[in-house]
Enzyme design. Structure first.
Site, PDB file in Angstrom:
ATOM      1  CB  SER A 518      -0.945  -0.005   1.207  1.00  0.00           C
ATOM      2  OG  SER A 518      -0.211   0.033   2.425  1.00  0.00           O
ATOM      3  CG  ASP A 519       4.346   1.555   2.485  1.00  0.00           C
ATOM      4  OD1 ASP A 519       4.248   0.542   1.775  1.00  0.00           O
ATOM      5  OD2 ASP A 519       5.184   1.656   3.399  1.00  0.00           O
ATOM      6  CB  THR A 520       5.615   0.481  -2.329  1.00  0.00           C
ATOM      7  OG1 THR A 520       6.353   0.023  -1.196  1.00  0.00           O
ATOM      8  CG2 THR A 520       6.551   0.640  -3.502  1.00  0.00           C
TER       9      THR A 520
END
Length: 1329
Positions: A518-520
């Site tokens: 999700s954060d990448t």
């Protein structure tokens, strides 16, 4: 017959269910990692490394990985290592005692040798120069395909798994040829500690987990047992009970190697995979890393596979070396749960221990063969599916080594057929993707790289420092790589194997690995959205369809959890109580995918940026997701104001994301959560100006300051200082000294090459050691983090200045200059200074328009017209510059010596005109830019006309200023005509009107303190009225009448404040003649000169206006009366009768010079101090300094606190104000503030709702939130009134129908009554504005 439940019974049952649900959801989210652990449980030991000083032999080189026919998909082309004997130079030795983190020197030297361009040199003069030099170095490390590779090592339990699997399959020399084995020996010996052991990761103290499996790996790659390193390692193991006391993962590897018996292994039954999917404890609900490690483990456990250890002298020797007693005498079953105290980070819960004991009984008496076979077949099919979906990379290195072994065993190993199987050969082909060579040796990385993460932040850094065009080739390559590496597989997921849809995401490394995070995804999404707006990307970059962006938005929205946060790889599928069944002693909180502040903040920012560019696509879903995310972030904040960083080390990382996430959701920079975080960070700043943390902070969950960290000369690191600074600047920290000290540390530590030195570990996930990052990636990805703030800190600290303020800045500067007398301008020094300043402005504008011209939106209709006018403007500015130099009679060098104060104005103007281009050159933003320039030219014309009437050197200056005024006017007219050719007239009119309104509002608030009803009409015919549209729409507001306001012109040859106030006071006597909001329409002409009088009279004739004037210049006075008479305009002279009376009274003649009442004396400077104090302490910031205030104003949001505060400040009072928020306890300083000096504002709910709705509309936000709902506002006002009643000495003011002047008078009257009117000492200062 079954009886139906009675209504009462049903109600009771329902109530019990609701109560149970509420109880389960009470308190903080399940994802909250916990507060600081007790002192008794904290990490007491520390690593002590020996200075082995071993070198990697020369010959290693990175190359791009090639595709293979064995693989189902094309490889991404990541960097892998090959050995070329005799090539390359001598590699440096490695000293872990100084810093156990490698600096990735071998890879960097290889990339620097490939670089054909110039190398950075010289010392940067400022922070932007430092950022530019950093990028000059960083672009040299970029790979040909556009990504940045680097050392992503750190964990010490990864390499042994690969070595053991290769040894068991008989392919050790194939997978790790002799040079590889030597490099592995170098790595293991370099990282052995003084006590003989190895840590679980690169900085941790020695553990049995790290020591047992690394000792085995060291022996398998050829190190003899008699070597001193092996003697010390055995002594450490035996001191802690031998391998019997290693944790379960180590025992598992020993069991498959045949040096530990399966009777001593905790059960891993594959039958769990056959449970129905609705079963609460189905492994498909586990965190993906957890289930994908135990998947191959359960298959090997069911087969009880072991290497034929008795037929191999080496493994026979290991059976005796690993234990303190004879191998044949060991009671294996008694040691199933044995683990050394130094490894027991996450002790088995009694529930899990009981479950394992029950399963041991099941295994002892024999599982059902048909059920085991069925479950093993499913597990093997699942493993093969994972291999194919991930192109034989698997999700990570632990599972990769296990899959390698499973593929060989399943193919019939041992045996030649197994070695030749396609699956096994494909796994061998992908092993190099996990290997990395640095100066400390060969290691296995924590992933197959961190390329997407690193590249995303590098791109964002280039955008934020406005260096994309300067590093165009680098940016284009990075863009192309990000476009190619977006995951396009599994659009519907693979639910048979518990894979949710992943199309549109980005993985931490590459798309082929097929596990997007999700954060990448969010950070890559932000990078793509920012880059796609640049002309070089639009015209030369690879094409990325909008649908691919929509896929990413869908991906991020689908990954949000019920608690409002975002997890990593998947949605949270299980519950916190799963941790009762955690089978690992060395890893905590691994059973489910929790929501994290970092992932949530990244996703929220990405969605917000996407919504700006695609405002109609899933707008409501995105707005709702961001609101829910903000609530989650607030719930995760600790009591001390910090956020615990779970994927970075540690609190500085969490605070950065926490602050950015809340600001993205629209939280005020002065809100409680952000203020508390700022105070936390400021309290942790070290004496050298930096911040620093080590992995013990993650373990102990507490910020501990260290005297010295690896690779540093103090306890501060570059990476964590950068994170802290990013958080503070995002929060608009007013402690500018703290920020400057932090920046100076970063500048000091930049190397001559432009790089920053390797320091301690920066990314230490506290939850899963297998994902721990060494600062090998800090050398890459976290260096990218450093770029944005380097430029940001050189700008003014206020980050809320918009494009539309540039015209207001011009007027504010003009207003300030008018405080001086014309005579002061006539001096030689000031005369030259004005020409210099004008020259500097022209030079800058010429540069500005030339740069803007190259960034024109290509989709504009007839954009050539705008380009033509910008070219004309640049030429005119350059020509005027030459005329200025000739007028001054000085050489070009003299212009560089402009006053220092002017450079701050230039920086502010640069910020207004040339912000990050992703915010400027879209269609609506570009129109706003042009409209702002039009208004700025009109204000310049006013300045030049006023300068025209000055005397003094240079002698021909008045003629020159008149020429400049005509040029400014012509520029405004022609630029407007160009706008009309490229945009619809309605758009242009609306935008010009908005700019003028914004300018008027800002100037009124900052300069006049009025309610914003005053018009700053231009002295030219190019006035606001020409931009006003006829609005035929009825807004349905019954508060407004149909009476047309009567126009009143107020004319002054100075600020016009005296005249305007006099008129307003007089009009107050006729309020009964007007309906609400239908007073006279006042237009104020400021700094009017004699040349403007006819134009004013003409306009008054056209509009039927009544002209009131205060002109001290006799010539102007006579001319205005004359023209008013000629045009039959009613007028009245407010000043002349009074001045005539005063002349007779004082027996003296008036000077006839406007603006004589302003003196820059001591009282005036005190007044400036009051205004500055009020600005700094607006909206509740810095309560610890409220004691310095004279007055405190409180009230709900938008009730008029700020305008009233500034108005009182201009009367000589230091004013602080605080916004009341329902349920939020005001700071302690409010209760200790003198009660008689606290003024509480009240307002009608309906009017407040109208004000807030208009505010939200201006910000393009939905007006349907509780913030603007009358029902919610009434509750808010009742809460405020209750607070007011509990403090009877507070003075309550109703601002519903009263103006600022009236409220100010009420305050002064109250202060006089309580004997505090003279407290400020400036209330009657004649020099007040």
């Amino acid at each position: 017959m079954v009886r139906a439940p009675e209504p009462l019974e049903a109600a009771v049952a329902g109530g019990v269910c609701v109560a149970l649900f509420a109880w389960l959801r009470r308190g903080r989210p399940a994802s909250y990692p916990g507060d600081a652990i007790p002192e008794s449980s904290r990490l007491k030991r520390s690593a002590t490394f020996q200075a082995a000083g071993l070198k990697v032999e020369k010959g290693w080189a990175p190359v791009e990985e090639e595709s293979s026919d064995l693989l189902p998909h094309k490889v991404s082309g990541q960097q892998v290592w090959v050995f070329k004997p005799g090539s390359g130079g001598e590699n440096p030795s490695f000293n872990a005692a100084e810093n156990p983190n490698s600096a990735d020197i071998i890879f960097r030297l290889a990339k620097l040798q490939e670089w054909k361009g110039p190398h950075p040199d010289g010392s940067p003069k400022d922070v932007l120069g430092a950022a530019r030099k950093g990028f000059n170095f960083y672009q040299m490390l970029q790979c040909k395909d556009g990504q940045w590779a680097g050392d992503y090592g750190g964990p010490h339990f990864l390499l042994p798994g690969f070595v053991i699997a290769a040894y068991i399959t008989g392919h050790l020399d194939t997978i790790f040829p002799a040079p590889h084995q030597k490099a592995i020996q170098v790595y293991l010996l370099n990282h052995q500690q003084e006590d003989g052991g190895w840590g679980s990761h690169i900085e941790s103290p020695s553990t049995m987990f790290g020591t047992v499996i690394n000792y085995v790996a060291l022996r398998l790659v050829g190190v003899k047992s008699q070597e001193p390193a092996c003697d010390k390692a055995r002594a450490f193991m035996h001191q802690h009970g031998g391998a019997l006391y290693a944790p379960s993962w180590a025992k598992f590897w020993l069991a498959v190697l045949g040096v530990y018996e399966w009777e001593g292994i905790a059960p891993v039954p594959p039958e769990m995979w056959l449970l129905p999917q609705w079963f609460p404890l189905h492994p498909g609900r586990f965190w993906c890393h957890c289930r994908m490690v135990y998947l191959p483990m359960c298959w090997l456990y069911a087969r009880r596979f072991s290497y034929s250890a008795l037929q191999d002298p080496l493994t026979v020797a290991l059976r005796s070396e690993l234990y303190t007693e004879k191998y044949g005498d060991i009671d294996w079953r008694r040691h199933v749960h044995s683990v050394a105290d130094i490894d027991n980070y996450s002790p088995l819960n009694p529930v899990m221990r009981l479950l394992q004991d029950v399963l041991l009984v099941y295994e002892r008496f024999g599982p059902w063969k048909w059920l085991r076979q069925l479950s093993c077949d499913f597990a093997l099919e699942y493993i093969h599916s994972e291999d194919v979906e991930t192109n034989y990379l698997t999700i990570g290195p632990v599972s990769k080594a296990l899959h390698l072994l499973v593929s060989w065993v399943a193919a019939g190993g041992p045996g030649e057929s197994a070695s030749k199987s396609r699956s096994f050969q494909a796994h061998i082909a992908r092993v190099p993707a996990y290997l990395w060579v640095a100066e400390d040796g060969m290691k296995v990385q924590g992933y197959n790289g961190s390329m997407a993460w690193d590249t995303s932040f590098a791109v964002q850094a280039a955008v934020e420092t406005d260096l994309v065009d300067e590093f165009k080739e680098m940016s284009k390559k990075a863009w192309g790589w990000l476009v190619r590496e977006q995951v396009r597989s599994l659009p519907q997921g693979d639910w048979k194997h518990w894979r949710q849809p992943i199309q549109g995401g980005w993985g931490f490394s590459t798309a082929e690995q097929a596990w997007p995070v999700s954060d990448t995804t969010a950070e890559a999404f932000k990078a793509v959205l920012q880059l796609r707006k640049f002309a070089c990307i639009q015209t030369e970059g690879e094409h990325m369809p909008d649908q691919h962006l929509f896929d990413t938005a869908r991906f991020l929205l689908s990954y949000q959890n019920n608690d409002g946060g975002w997890a990593t790889y998947e949605n949270t599928r299980g519950w916190k109580w799963y941790e009762l069944m955690n089978p690992s002693e060395v890893f905590g909180d691994i059973m489910i995918d929790y929501s994290y502040v970092e992932c949530s903040a990244s996703a929220m920012q990405a969605l917000a940026l996407f919504s700006e560019q695609f405002p109609t696509h899933r707008r409501r879903e995105i707005a709702t997701a961001i609101r829910r995310g903000a609530r989650f972030i607030e719930a995760m904040q600790r009591a001390d104001g910090s956020w615990y960083g779970c994927w970075g080390n540690c609190f500085t990382y969490g605070c950065w994301f926490g602050v950015e996430g809340l600001l993205c959701a629209g939280r005020s920079k002065s809100c409680s959560a952000i203020r508390r975080c700022v105070q936390f960070l400021l309290g942790k700043q070290a004496a050298d100006g930096g911040w620093g943390e080590d992995f013990a902070n993650c373990f102990n969950r507490d910020y501990a300051v260290r005297e010295k960290l690896y690779g540093c000369d103090s306890g501060s690191t570059v990476v964590q200082t950068s994170w802290a600074l990013l958080a503070l600047m995002a929060a608009d920290c007013q402690e500018s000294t703290a920020v400057q000290r932090g920046v100076q540390l970063l500048l000091r530590r930049q190397l001559a090459s432009g790089d920053w030195a390797q320091e301690n570990i920066a990314g230490v996930p506290s939850l899963v050691a297998s994902a721990e990052l060494q600062d090998g990636d800090a050398a890459v990805s976290f260096r990218s983090f450093r770029m944005p703030y380097l430029f940001a800190v050189d700008l003014p600290m206020r980050s809320d200045v918009t494009l539309k303020l540039s015209a207001a800045d011009e007027l504010q500067k003009l207003q300030g200059e008018m405080q001086a007398t014309p005579a002061a301008w006539a001096t030689d020094i000031d005369g030259l200074a004005h020409v210099r300043r004008h020259c500097q402005t022209l030079l800058f504008l010429a540069e500005t328009y030339s740069q803007v011209k190259t960034q024109l939106p290509r989709d504009l209709h007839q954009a050539g017209k705008v380009e033509e006018k910008l070219t004309w403007l640049a030429e005119q500015c350059e020509d005027a510059t030459e005329k200025s130099k000739a007028l001054l009679g000085r050489t070009a060098e003299d212009f560089i010596s402009a006053p220092k104060y002017y450079y701050s104005e230039l920086r502010l103007r640069r910020r207004c005109l040339l912000p990050a281009r992703d915010q400027v050159y879209g269609r609506p933003e570009f129109l706003s830019f042009l409209a702002t320039e039009v208004v700025a030219f009109l204000r310049m014309e006013e300045r030049f006309k006023l300068l025209m009437h000055t005397t003094g050197p240079p002698e021909n200056a008045p003629e020159y200023w008149e020429t400049c005024g005509r040029l400014a006017h012509q520029s405004a007219v022609e630029l407007t005509a160009a706008m009309m050719s490229s945009f619809e007239m309605r758009q242009v009119v609306r935008e010009l009107q908005e700019v003028l309104k914004e300018e008027r509002r800002v100037c009124n608030e900052l300069l006049d303190g009025t309610t914003g009803r005053v018009r700053f009409a231009s002295s030219t015919s190019f006035r606001e009225e020409e931009f006003e549209e006829e609005d035929d729409e009825d807004d349905g507001d019954g508060d407004y009448c149909s009476v047309i306001a009567k126009p009143v012109f107020v004319v002054s040859d100075c600020t016009g404040e005296s005249a305007e106030r006099t008129v307003r006071c007089a009009l107050g006597q006729f309020g009964h003649c007007f309906e609400r909001n239908c007073q006279a329409e006042i237009t104020t002409f400021r700094f009017a000169t004699s040349s403007m009088m006819e134009d004013i009279a003409c306009q008054a004739k056209q509009r039927g206006a009544f002209v009131l004037f205060t002109l001290v210049d006799p010539v102007a006075n006579v001319l205005l009366e004359k023209y008013c008479e000629e045009y039959s305009v009613k007028c009245h002279d407010l000043w002349s009768p009074l001045l005539e009376k005063l002349e007779g009274y004082f027996d003296a003649s008036r000077l006839g010079v406007p603006g004589r009442r302003q003196f820059a004396d001591e009282n005036y400077m005190k007044l400036v101090e009051c205004i500055e104090y009020t600005r700094l302490f607006d909206d509740g910031v810095h309560p610890h300094r409220w004691a310095e205030a004279d007055i405190m104003i409180i009230g709900p949001s938008r009730s008029g606190k700020t305008p009233l505060s500034f108005f009182m400040a201009q009367r000589g009072y230091k004013v602080a104000n605080y916004p009341l928020v329902v349920g939020e306890t005001p700071p302690e300083e409010l209760w200790t503030f003198p009660k008689d000096c606290v003024f509480a504002l009240n307002i009608d709910a309906k009017k407040l709702a109208s004000i807030r709705s208009a505010r939200m509309k201006s910000l393009n936000m939905s007006s349907h939130s509780n913030y603007a709902k009358q029902s919610a506002i009434r509750e808010e006002l009742e809460w405020c009134k209750k607070l007011y009643r509990s403090n009877p000495r507070w003075k309550v003011l109703d601002t519903t129908d009263t103006g600022i002047e009236e409220n100010c008078a009420t305050i002064l009257k109250h202060l006089d009554r309580v004997g505090l009117a003279g407290r400020a000492g400036n209330a009657d200062n004649p020099s007040a504005i």
